[in-house]
Design a protein around this motif. Sequence first.
Motif, PDB file in Angstrom:
ATOM      1  N   UNK A   1       0.823  -1.215   0.000  1.00  0.00           N
ATOM      2  CA  UNK A   1       0.000   0.000   0.000  1.00  0.00           C
ATOM      3  C   UNK A   1       0.859   1.269   0.000  1.00  0.00           C
ATOM      4  N   UNK A   2       2.170   1.123   0.127  1.00  0.00           N
ATOM      5  CA  UNK A   2       3.086   2.270   0.048  1.00  0.00           C
ATOM      6  C   UNK A   2       2.907   3.311   1.145  1.00  0.00           C
ATOM      7  N   UNK A   3       2.477   2.881   2.337  1.00  0.00           N
ATOM      8  CA  UNK A   3       2.210   3.830   3.429  1.00  0.00           C
ATOM      9  C   UNK A   3       3.519   4.369   4.009  1.00  0.00           C
ATOM     10  N   UNK A   4       3.601   5.697   4.146  1.00  0.00           N
ATOM     11  CA  UNK A   4       4.839   6.301   4.660  1.00  0.00           C
ATOM     12  C   UNK A   4       4.636   6.989   6.012  1.00  0.00           C
ATOM     13  N   UNK A   5       3.422   6.865   6.576  1.00  0.00           N
ATOM     14  CA  UNK A   5       3.147   7.499   7.871  1.00  0.00           C
ATOM     15  C   UNK A   5       3.653   6.646   9.029  1.00  0.00           C
ATOM     16  N   UNK A   6       3.227   7.043  10.221  1.00  0.00           N
ATOM     17  CA  UNK A   6       3.646   6.343  11.441  1.00  0.00           C
ATOM     18  C   UNK A   6       2.820   5.059  11.597  1.00  0.00           C
TER      19      UNK A   6
ATOM     20  N   UNK B   1       7.739  -3.376   9.240  1.00  0.00           N
ATOM     21  CA  UNK B   1       8.127  -1.977   9.071  1.00  0.00           C
ATOM     22  C   UNK B   1       7.437  -1.035  10.029  1.00  0.00           C
ATOM     23  N   UNK B   2       7.174  -1.502  11.249  1.00  0.00           N
ATOM     24  CA  UNK B   2       6.487  -0.653  12.235  1.00  0.00           C
ATOM     25  C   UNK B   2       7.472   0.305  12.912  1.00  0.00           C
ATOM     26  N   UNK B   3       6.938   1.421  13.409  1.00  0.00           N
ATOM     27  CA  UNK B   3       7.718   2.342  14.239  1.00  0.00           C
ATOM     28  C   UNK B   3       7.647   1.929  15.700  1.00  0.00           C
ATOM     29  N   UNK B   4       6.612   1.187  16.028  1.00  0.00           N
ATOM     30  CA  UNK B   4       6.387   0.738  17.408  1.00  0.00           C
ATOM     31  C   UNK B   4       5.511  -0.504  17.379  1.00  0.00           C
ATOM     32  N   UNK B   5       5.878  -1.495  18.194  1.00  0.00           N
ATOM     33  CA  UNK B   5       4.969  -2.624  18.434  1.00  0.00           C
ATOM     34  C   UNK B   5       4.640  -2.638  19.926  1.00  0.00           C
TER      35      UNK B   5
ATOM     36  N   UNK C   1       5.354  10.426  15.325  1.00  0.00           N
ATOM     37  CA  UNK C   1       4.903  11.104  14.108  1.00  0.00           C
ATOM     38  C   UNK C   1       5.666  12.421  13.923  1.00  0.00           C
ATOM     39  N   UNK C   2       5.909  13.137  15.030  1.00  0.00           N
ATOM     40  CA  UNK C   2       6.643  14.409  14.959  1.00  0.00           C
ATOM     41  C   UNK C   2       8.082  14.134  14.510  1.00  0.00           C
ATOM     42  N   UNK C   3       8.669  13.074  15.030  1.00  0.00           N
ATOM     43  CA  UNK C   3      10.037  12.678  14.655  1.00  0.00           C
ATOM     44  C   UNK C   3      10.118  12.365  13.167  1.00  0.00           C
ATOM     45  N   UNK C   4       9.124  11.616  12.692  1.00  0.00           N
ATOM     46  CA  UNK C   4       9.069  11.231  11.272  1.00  0.00           C
ATOM     47  C   UNK C   4       8.966  12.472  10.393  1.00  0.00           C
TER      48      UNK C   4
END
Length: 215
Positions: free
Chosen positions: A127-132, A155-159, A209-212
Motif C-alpha cells: 500500500x506504500x504507506x509512509x506514515x507512522x 516496518x512498524x515504528x512501534x509494536x 509522528x513528529x520525529x518522522x
Amino acid sequence: MRVLVTAGPTREALDPVRYLTNRSSGKMGYAMADAFARAGHAVLLVSGPTQLDIPEGVDFLPIETAEEMFDAVKRYIGKMDAAVFAAAVADYRPAVVSDQKIKKTGETLTLELVRTPDILGSVRGDFGFTGTLVGFAAETQNLQQNAREKLRKKGCDLVIANDVSKPGIGFDSDRNEVLLVFPEHVEALPEDEKHHLAPRLVREIERLAAERASN
Ligand code: C5P
C-alpha cells in the motif's frame, strides 16, 4: 493527524449459522480510538464485531471478515498520517463457506482453512504507506523477541506487546500491561486500565509522528 485504528476480532463464516473468531473484545483498540479523538485527531475506526459503544467523535467503519478489513485499510490508508493495528485478525478462514448449514454426519469433521491476508504486513510494501505505523502483538511466550520480529518484518515504528497468558490482562480485560518495542529500545509500562494506558500510548505515537515529520 488523521489516524486509522483497527480493532476487535474478525469473524470468518463457515456456513450460514457458524463462524470462526477469537477472544478479542476490542477494548484496547476502542480506547486508542477514543484517546486519539480526545487529543484532537481525526479518527477512522475500522472494527470487527464487538459489544462496545462507538467512541464519540470517530468515523466508524464496521467490517466482519479479515478480507473486508483488508479492503477497508487498503482504501483509506493513503489518507492517513498514522495507523494503529489493534485488531485480532483471524489468520485462517474456512476454505469453503457452505451455502447450507453443515449437518452432523460422521463422528469427526475436518475443516480446511486457508490463510487470510496479512493487513499490517501489506501496509508498507503493497500500500506504500509512509506514515507512522504501530502494531500490536498478543503473545503467550517470547514476548519481546516475537514483538521485535514483527516490528522489523512489518516496518512498524512501534509494536505494543502484551502477554495474553497473564491472568487479568489482555483479551477481554479492562486492564493491560504492555511492553513498548521500538527499533532502538524497549520500555515496559506498569499494568493499568486500558483507558489510562491509551492516552499515554497516543502521546508516544504523536512523538513518533513528529520525529518522522522532522526527518
Ligand atoms: O496476529 P499477530 O500477532 O501477528 O498480529 C500482529 C499485528 O498484525 C497486530 O497489530 C494485528 O492487528 C496485525 N494483523 C493484521 N492482519 C493480520 C494479522 C495481524 O493486520 N492478518
